[in-house]
Scaffold this active site. Structure first.
Site, PDB file in Angstrom:
ATOM      1  N   ASP A 121      56.619  35.644 -22.303  1.00  0.00           N
ATOM      2  CA  ASP A 121      56.369  36.111 -23.657  1.00  0.00           C
ATOM      3  C   ASP A 121      57.541  37.012 -24.069  1.00  0.00           C
ATOM      4  O   ASP A 121      58.421  37.311 -23.259  1.00  0.00           O
ATOM      5  CB  ASP A 121      55.040  36.869 -23.671  1.00  0.00           C
ATOM      6  CG  ASP A 121      54.694  37.430 -25.018  1.00  0.00           C
ATOM      7  OD1 ASP A 121      54.813  36.708 -26.013  1.00  0.00           O
ATOM      8  OD2 ASP A 121      54.300  38.617 -25.088  1.00  0.00           O
ATOM      9  N   ALA A 177      57.518  40.131 -27.039  1.00  0.00           N
ATOM     10  CA  ALA A 177      57.143  41.525 -27.290  1.00  0.00           C
ATOM     11  C   ALA A 177      56.140  42.015 -26.256  1.00  0.00           C
ATOM     12  O   ALA A 177      55.118  41.383 -26.007  1.00  0.00           O
ATOM     13  CB  ALA A 177      56.559  41.675 -28.690  1.00  0.00           C
ATOM     14  N   ALA A 211      44.606  46.177 -35.236  1.00  0.00           N
ATOM     15  CA  ALA A 211      45.704  45.209 -35.301  1.00  0.00           C
ATOM     16  C   ALA A 211      46.048  44.646 -33.933  1.00  0.00           C
ATOM     17  O   ALA A 211      46.526  43.518 -33.824  1.00  0.00           O
ATOM     18  CB  ALA A 211      46.935  45.851 -35.934  1.00  0.00           C
ATOM     19  N   MET A 257      46.051  40.195 -30.587  1.00  0.00           N
ATOM     20  CA  MET A 257      47.458  39.999 -30.221  1.00  0.00           C
ATOM     21  C   MET A 257      47.640  38.811 -29.278  1.00  0.00           C
ATOM     22  O   MET A 257      46.838  38.575 -28.386  1.00  0.00           O
ATOM     23  CB  MET A 257      48.006  41.272 -29.557  1.00  0.00           C
ATOM     24  CG  MET A 257      49.511  41.266 -29.357  1.00  0.00           C
ATOM     25  SD  MET A 257      50.422  40.935 -30.869  1.00  0.00           S
ATOM     26  CE  MET A 257      49.919  42.311 -31.889  1.00  0.00           C
ATOM     27  N   LYS A 303      50.959  34.382 -35.808  1.00  0.00           N
ATOM     28  CA  LYS A 303      50.775  35.515 -36.708  1.00  0.00           C
ATOM     29  C   LYS A 303      49.830  35.231 -37.877  1.00  0.00           C
ATOM     30  O   LYS A 303      49.089  36.101 -38.301  1.00  0.00           O
ATOM     31  CB  LYS A 303      52.135  36.009 -37.205  1.00  0.00           C
ATOM     32  CG  LYS A 303      53.056  36.464 -36.070  1.00  0.00           C
ATOM     33  CD  LYS A 303      52.326  37.354 -35.054  1.00  0.00           C
ATOM     34  CE  LYS A 303      53.169  37.650 -33.835  1.00  0.00           C
ATOM     35  NZ  LYS A 303      52.388  38.214 -32.725  1.00  0.00           N
ATOM     36  N   HIS A 348      46.546  35.385 -36.388  1.00  0.00           N
ATOM     37  CA  HIS A 348      46.259  36.787 -36.099  1.00  0.00           C
ATOM     38  C   HIS A 348      45.649  37.463 -37.325  1.00  0.00           C
ATOM     39  O   HIS A 348      44.668  38.218 -37.210  1.00  0.00           O
ATOM     40  CB  HIS A 348      47.560  37.494 -35.693  1.00  0.00           C
ATOM     41  CG  HIS A 348      47.379  38.889 -35.201  1.00  0.00           C
ATOM     42  ND1 HIS A 348      47.819  39.317 -33.974  1.00  0.00           N
ATOM     43  CD2 HIS A 348      46.803  39.986 -35.777  1.00  0.00           C
ATOM     44  CE1 HIS A 348      47.538  40.596 -33.814  1.00  0.00           C
ATOM     45  NE2 HIS A 348      46.913  41.019 -34.905  1.00  0.00           N
ATOM     46  N   ARG A 362      49.257  29.308 -29.080  1.00  0.00           N
ATOM     47  CA  ARG A 362      48.267  29.820 -28.147  1.00  0.00           C
ATOM     48  C   ARG A 362      46.874  29.836 -28.778  1.00  0.00           C
ATOM     49  O   ARG A 362      46.764  29.966 -29.985  1.00  0.00           O
ATOM     50  CB  ARG A 362      48.648  31.260 -27.743  1.00  0.00           C
ATOM     51  CG  ARG A 362      49.972  31.338 -27.041  1.00  0.00           C
ATOM     52  CD  ARG A 362      50.414  32.787 -26.949  1.00  0.00           C
ATOM     53  NE  ARG A 362      51.710  32.869 -26.296  1.00  0.00           N
ATOM     54  CZ  ARG A 362      52.576  33.859 -26.480  1.00  0.00           C
ATOM     55  NH1 ARG A 362      52.279  34.845 -27.310  1.00  0.00           N
ATOM     56  NH2 ARG A 362      53.733  33.876 -25.846  1.00  0.00           N
ATOM     57  N   ASP A 379      51.498  39.816 -21.850  1.00  0.00           N
ATOM     58  CA  ASP A 379      50.780  41.088 -21.917  1.00  0.00           C
ATOM     59  C   ASP A 379      49.460  40.978 -22.663  1.00  0.00           C
ATOM     60  O   ASP A 379      48.754  41.983 -22.797  1.00  0.00           O
ATOM     61  CB  ASP A 379      51.659  42.154 -22.588  1.00  0.00           C
ATOM     62  CG  ASP A 379      51.969  41.801 -24.041  1.00  0.00           C
ATOM     63  OD1 ASP A 379      52.515  40.700 -24.267  1.00  0.00           O
ATOM     64  OD2 ASP A 379      51.672  42.610 -24.938  1.00  0.00           O
TER      65      ASP A 379
END
Length: 269
Positions: A10, A12, A44, A48, A52, A55, A160, A186
């Site tokens: 990944d 970030a 927010a 994750m 986006k 999201h 994903r 993460d």
């Protein structure tokens, strides 16, 4: 020779942007700019790892956000409202990723060592292609260049938690078995992505979204504070199915050694 042939990483919170702040803080800003609507950083962070736009949809469906949205606008968030937030989000995100492209401490030396041993480095992200086109060169200037990268909107199948971005790396890098890959992430959707792709999965409990602190904040914490924040992050990543959970990608060498031993015994993820 290592039986593990590739890391699929990944971005970030994994390789760059300790604490995964580039995406999370911009969601807060995008909601505020688009509709003068407050969402917290904790809210927010909850979806994750997804693409986006997805999201934003998931964030709008959180009970806390949905109840406030309905109280304000009289209905749950609509597709048109999602689209407007996404259009607001995109230029903010493109600008932000160039400010959060610094590699996480200790990661680059480990990747250099592994590459010298023949390891390939693939990558995928919840960021769309337009954002990645800004992040990739910014990270390259600071020393990080994966062998391949895939954005969440690059593939018709989607992003994903499906396996497709991870598998696209396997094809591009010429890896001869998904069991020879380690997916490192993460966030829960990235762990699920790796599992769906048939890979070993490694969760990151400190450098990323679940721990949610900057490097400076982390370094200023007491051992007790670190342990208190690490424990729920470890639990969440293990519950998602991660085969291993470590603090940061810089800690992955013992994991690779253990997976090599397991592979040599005939084990599979």
């Amino acid at each position: 020779m290592s039986s593990v042939q590739a890391l699929i990483l990944d971005w970030a919170g994994t390789v760059v942007d300790f604490g995964s702040f580039a995406p999370t803080s911009i969601f807060v800003e995008a909601f505020a700019r688009a509709y003068d609507f407050p969402v917290s950083l904790d809210e927010a962070r909850q979806p994750m790892g997804l693409g986006k736009r997805e999201h934003i949809v998931a964030l709008g469906r959180l009970p806390s956000v949905d109840s406030r949205w309905q109280a304000r606008f009289g209905h749950s968030m609509s597709k048109e409202e999602v689209d407007h937030i996404y259009r607001t989000f995109m230029p903010l995100q493109i600008e932000a990723v160039t400010r959060f492209a610094t590699p996480i401490e200790g990661v680059l030396p480990v990747l250099t060592m592994l590459r010298q041993q023949g390891m390939r480095v693939g990558s995928c992200s919840g960021y769309p292609h337009q954002v990645m086109e800004a992040l990739v060169p910014a990270a390259a200037k600071l020393g990080y260049q994966p062998d391949h990268w895939v954005a969440t909107d690059d593939l018709k199948a989607g992003g994903r938690p499906g396996p497709w971005m991870a598998l696209a790396n396997v094809i591009e890098l010429g890896i001869d078995g998904v069991h020879r890959c380690i997916k490192v992430d993460d966030a829960v959707p990235g762990i699920t992505e790796g599992l769906n792709a048939g890979m070993w999965t490694v969760g990151l409990a400190v450098s990323g979204n679940e721990f949610g602190a900057t490097r400076d904040e982390y370094q200023a914490m007491s051992e007790a504070e670190i342990a208190a924040r690490r424990a729920p992050a470890q639990k969440k990543l293990h519950q998602a199915g991660a085969h291993y959970v470590i603090d940061t990608l810089a800690d992955i060498l013992p994991v690779i050694a253990d997976i090599n031993q397991r592979l040599n015994k005939g084990e599979r993820p």
